[in-house]
Scaffold this motif. Sequence first.
Motif, PDB file in Angstrom:
ATOM      1  N   THR A  17      64.705  55.574  12.681  1.00 25.96           N
ATOM      2  CA  THR A  17      65.924  54.440  11.992  1.00 25.96           C
ATOM      3  C   THR A  17      66.364  53.422  13.155  1.00 25.96           C
ATOM      4  OG1 THR A  17      66.387  57.437  11.658  1.00 25.96           O
ATOM      5  CG2 THR A  17      68.211  55.535  10.748  1.00 25.96           C
ATOM      6  N   ALA A  21      71.152  53.999   9.405  1.00 27.62           N
ATOM      7  CA  ALA A  21      71.456  55.056   9.317  1.00 27.62           C
ATOM      8  C   ALA A  21      72.040  56.102   8.316  1.00 27.62           C
ATOM      9  CB  ALA A  21      72.114  55.771  11.252  1.00 27.62           C
ATOM     10  N   VAL A  45      69.787  56.215   5.637  1.00 26.09           N
ATOM     11  CA  VAL A  45      68.909  57.799   6.092  1.00 26.09           C
ATOM     12  C   VAL A  45      69.479  58.819   5.564  1.00 26.09           C
ATOM     13  CG1 VAL A  45      67.643  58.289   8.096  1.00 26.09           C
ATOM     14  CG2 VAL A  45      67.337  55.827   7.838  1.00 26.09           C
ATOM     15  N   LEU A  97      59.946  55.708   6.920  1.00 28.49           N
ATOM     16  CA  LEU A  97      61.127  56.215   7.452  1.00 28.49           C
ATOM     17  C   LEU A  97      61.594  56.693   5.732  1.00 28.49           C
ATOM     18  CD1 LEU A  97      63.952  57.072   9.041  1.00 28.49           C
ATOM     19  CD2 LEU A  97      64.399  54.157   8.190  1.00 28.49           C
TER      20      LEU A  97
END
Length: 130
Positions: free
Chosen positions: A77, A82, A85, A34
Amino acid sequence: MGGLRKYLRATALLCALAAAPAARADSDLPDNPLHFFATCAGRLSALMEHQWLVDGPASEATKSRRAALLEVVEALTPPDAAPRVMAWRIEAKAAHATLLGQSRHGSPAAMARAARRAQALESACTAYLS
């Protein structure tokens, strides 16, 4: 159907990560896919904006690759991650924009180093897109 497509794309890219140890050894691929894909999305955002100034047609191809990465990032995600990220994406975009700026201004040697580094980072990101 869109959610399934994102899931399948994320799965395919994660399989590519697992099957490509040589590519992983040459890149800055962290243990966290990720983080890797979010960082790549930020880098390609910076590249796309840079291309708007210097190579408009190339920005369309970058836009497509960036969209693919964003689909993977979205699929990977978790809801509570969130903000983190997005921070990764923003930090990578800022760093890559700086690198691209250095590739256009400064001494010839510094410009060449910055251009090579930017290209290597971009290649590491796009190596997993097919």
